[in-house]
Every structure is written in structure tokens, then in C-alpha cells.
Motif scaffolding. Structure first.
Motif, mmCIF file in Angstrom:
data_model
loop_
_atom_site.group_PDB
_atom_site.id
_atom_site.type_symbol
_atom_site.label_atom_id
_atom_site.label_comp_id
_atom_site.label_asym_id
_atom_site.label_seq_id
_atom_site.Cartn_x
_atom_site.Cartn_y
_atom_site.Cartn_z
ATOM 1 N N MET A 202 0.856 -1.135 -0.124
ATOM 2 C CA MET A 202 -0.426 -0.256 -0.193
ATOM 3 C C MET A 202 0.967 1.518 0.168
ATOM 4 S SD MET A 202 -3.440 1.214 2.676
ATOM 5 C CE MET A 202 -2.146 0.397 3.840
ATOM 6 N N THR A 203 0.507 1.960 -1.288
ATOM 7 C CA THR A 203 0.840 3.718 -1.386
ATOM 8 C C THR A 203 0.005 4.811 -0.707
ATOM 9 O OG1 THR A 203 2.784 4.779 -1.779
ATOM 10 C CG2 THR A 203 1.492 3.175 -3.193
ATOM 11 N N ALA A 204 0.610 5.523 -1.234
ATOM 12 C CA ALA A 204 0.175 6.941 -1.115
ATOM 13 C C ALA A 204 0.596 7.856 -2.043
ATOM 14 C CB ALA A 204 -0.445 7.839 0.243
ATOM 15 N N LYS A 205 2.176 7.960 -1.969
ATOM 16 C CA LYS A 205 2.425 8.588 -3.560
ATOM 17 C C LYS A 205 2.116 9.019 -3.945
ATOM 18 C CE LYS A 205 4.740 5.719 -5.275
ATOM 19 N NZ LYS A 205 6.668 4.205 -5.834
ATOM 20 N N ASN A 206 2.810 10.695 -4.247
ATOM 21 C CA ASN A 206 1.844 11.171 -6.082
ATOM 22 C C ASN A 206 0.739 11.512 -5.642
ATOM 23 O OD1 ASN A 206 4.997 11.640 -5.874
ATOM 24 N ND2 ASN A 206 5.023 9.839 -7.166
ATOM 25 N N ASP A 207 -0.407 11.135 -5.402
ATOM 26 C CA ASP A 207 -1.864 11.191 -5.255
ATOM 27 C C ASP A 207 -2.191 12.074 -4.075
ATOM 28 O OD1 ASP A 207 -4.383 10.364 -6.796
ATOM 29 O OD2 ASP A 207 -4.391 8.765 -6.382
ATOM 30 N N ARG A 208 -2.116 13.183 -4.248
ATOM 31 C CA ARG A 208 -2.540 13.976 -3.823
ATOM 32 C C ARG A 208 -4.327 14.751 -3.519
ATOM 33 N NH1 ARG A 208 -0.429 18.640 -0.473
ATOM 34 N NH2 ARG A 208 1.868 17.751 -1.235
ATOM 35 N N ARG A 209 -4.697 14.135 -2.279
ATOM 36 C CA ARG A 209 -6.270 14.659 -1.877
ATOM 37 C C ARG A 209 -6.168 15.794 -2.274
ATOM 38 N NH1 ARG A 209 -9.442 15.042 2.378
ATOM 39 N NH2 ARG A 209 -11.203 15.757 2.395
ATOM 40 N N ASN A 210 -5.339 16.407 -1.527
ATOM 41 C CA ASN A 210 -5.490 17.911 -1.249
ATOM 42 C C ASN A 210 -4.585 18.828 -0.390
ATOM 43 O OD1 ASN A 210 -6.088 17.496 1.896
ATOM 44 N ND2 ASN A 210 -8.759 17.289 1.367
ATOM 45 N N GLY A 211 -4.533 19.543 0.387
ATOM 46 C CA GLY A 211 -2.960 20.870 1.337
ATOM 47 C C GLY A 211 -2.690 19.226 2.447
ATOM 48 N N HIS A 212 -3.736 18.618 3.128
ATOM 49 C CA HIS A 212 -3.920 17.576 4.244
ATOM 50 C C HIS A 212 -3.798 16.287 4.120
ATOM 51 C CE1 HIS A 212 -4.158 21.142 6.114
ATOM 52 N NE2 HIS A 212 -5.039 21.655 5.343
ATOM 53 N N SER A 213 -3.707 15.806 2.500
ATOM 54 C CA SER A 213 -4.363 13.897 2.768
ATOM 55 C C SER A 213 -3.616 13.748 1.487
ATOM 56 C CB SER A 213 -5.550 13.640 3.255
ATOM 57 O OG SER A 213 -5.964 14.693 2.337
ATOM 58 N N PHE A 214 -2.862 12.668 1.283
ATOM 59 C CA PHE A 214 -3.013 12.035 -0.107
ATOM 60 C C PHE A 214 -4.052 10.529 -0.278
ATOM 61 C CE2 PHE A 214 0.633 14.514 0.450
ATOM 62 C CZ PHE A 214 1.591 14.195 -0.641
ATOM 63 N N TRP A 215 -4.396 9.892 -1.379
ATOM 64 C CA TRP A 215 -5.473 9.044 -1.378
ATOM 65 C C TRP A 215 -4.421 7.690 -1.445
ATOM 66 C CZ3 TRP A 215 -10.222 9.778 -0.896
ATOM 67 C CH2 TRP A 215 -11.113 10.661 -1.686
ATOM 68 N N ALA A 216 -4.830 7.223 -0.340
ATOM 69 C CA ALA A 216 -4.124 5.816 -0.523
ATOM 70 C C ALA A 216 -4.603 4.591 -1.703
ATOM 71 C CB ALA A 216 -4.601 4.877 1.361
ATOM 72 N N HIS A 217 -3.392 3.464 -2.165
ATOM 73 C CA HIS A 217 -3.780 2.950 -3.451
ATOM 74 C C HIS A 217 -2.666 2.156 -2.940
ATOM 75 C CE1 HIS A 217 -0.757 6.058 -4.986
ATOM 76 N NE2 HIS A 217 -0.403 4.535 -5.862
ATOM 77 N N THR A 218 -2.363 0.542 -3.519
ATOM 78 C CA THR A 218 -1.841 -0.223 -4.302
ATOM 79 C C THR A 218 -1.073 -0.361 -5.279
ATOM 80 O OG1 THR A 218 -3.491 -2.870 -4.219
ATOM 81 C CG2 THR A 218 -2.418 -1.568 -2.114
ATOM 82 N N GLU A 219 0.005 -0.938 -6.017
ATOM 83 C CA GLU A 219 0.720 -0.987 -6.592
ATOM 84 C C GLU A 219 0.509 -2.452 -6.619
ATOM 85 O OE1 GLU A 219 3.453 2.330 -6.727
ATOM 86 O OE2 GLU A 219 1.844 3.112 -7.482
ATOM 87 N N LYS A 220 1.076 -3.133 -7.983
ATOM 88 C CA LYS A 220 1.852 -3.981 -8.012
ATOM 89 C C LYS A 220 3.284 -4.248 -7.489
ATOM 90 C CE LYS A 220 -1.020 -5.419 -12.126
ATOM 91 N NZ LYS A 220 -1.004 -5.987 -13.468
ATOM 92 N N THR A 221 4.080 -3.466 -7.951
ATOM 93 C CA THR A 221 5.764 -3.209 -7.697
ATOM 94 C C THR A 221 5.490 -2.669 -5.773
ATOM 95 O OG1 THR A 221 6.108 -1.041 -8.013
ATOM 96 C CG2 THR A 221 6.377 -2.763 -9.480
#
Length: 143
Positions: free
Chosen positions: A1-20
Motif C-alpha cells: 500500500m502506498t499514497a505517493k504522488n496522489d494528493r487529495r488536498n493540502g492535508h492528505s493523499f489517496w491510499a492505493h496499492t501497486e503491483k510493485t
């Protein structure tokens, strides 16, 4: 699980999973007590969102599920509380993550809705059988 490079707003990022997996897929788990109940905080250790906590977004979907985000702390302490449930899967211990207080209490962390070609959104659902099994730590304990 990661949240890099997927900003929701100035206070948070969307969480997601990646294959790698990379350094951004490693999280710190912190044992806490909130309102007399044991829980765990799940803290990002990755660059842009380092120190942010895994929480659940306030908007529920029509099916009752909600999207997970990493948010600047301090957030509401009860919204940062999770349970960790060990389960045996093909002879290896894996873990379900479940909200144990606050928003989306009792719902399990899942990663099943496609985000793009190589990643999936991280949500919470009340369906325990749909819960994603997560690896915690570097070693695989046998069961």
C-alpha cells in the motif's frame, strides 16, 4: 500500500496499492491506547507523506464502503485507530486491518477497485470475507 504522488488536498493523499513494492509500501505500526481501548496507528514512512496516518475519508459510497487516505496528524485520534487480525492463509500468517474506533468503525481495509492499469484504490468495507490480507514485517510466519 502506498499514497505517493496522489494528493487529495493540502492535508492528505489517496491510499492505493501497486503491483510493485518500494520503500513507499513500508509503513510503521504503532501500538496505542485510546479511550481505554488498544489500537494501532498506521503511519507512512514515505517521502512526501512521511508521518501521515492512515484514516478513512468521510464520504461513504452508495454501498457503504469508504476510501482510505493518509492524513496529516494530528487527525482525530479515534479515526487513526485500527485492529490487526492474524489469519492463516496457505500455511502463512497474514493480517486483516479493521477500523476499531471513530469513522468507519468495524470496517475492513480492502484493495479491490481498479484505479488504473497497475494500481487499486484502498477502501474499507463491512464485509469481513472481502478483507485484503496484508503482509506485516519482513518474515513470513508459518501457521
Amino acid at each position: 500500500m502506498t499514497a505517493k504522488n496522489d494528493r487529495r488536498n493540502g492535508h492528505s493523499f489517496w491510499a492505493h496499492t501497486e503491483k510493485t513494492s518500494d520503500q513507499c509500501s513500508k509503513w510503521e505500526i504503532i501500538k496505542k491506547t485510546h479511550r481505554g481501548k488498544k489500537c494501532f496507528n498506521i503511519k507512512s514512512t514515505c517521502s512526501l507523506n512521511k508521518g501521515m496516518m492512515l484514516v478513512v475519508h468521510s464520504d461513504n459510497k452508495s454501498n457503504g464502503d469508504a476510501r482510505a487516505v493518509v492524513h496529516k496528524t494530528p487527525h482525530k485520534p479515534e479515526d487513526e485507530c485500527w485492529d490487526i487480525e492474524a489469519v492463516c492463509c496457505s500455511g502463512v500468517v497474514a493480517y486483516k486491518l479493521k477500523k476499531n474506533q471513530g469513522r468507519s468503525n468495524g470496517k475492513y481495509l480492502v484493495s479491490r477497485v481498479k484505479r488504473n492499469g497497475s494500481s487499486f484504490w484502498v477502501d474499507v468495507t463491512k464485509d469481513a470475507s472481502a478483507a485484503t490480507l496484508w503482509s506485516i514485517g519482513d518474515s513470513k510466519s508459518r501457521c
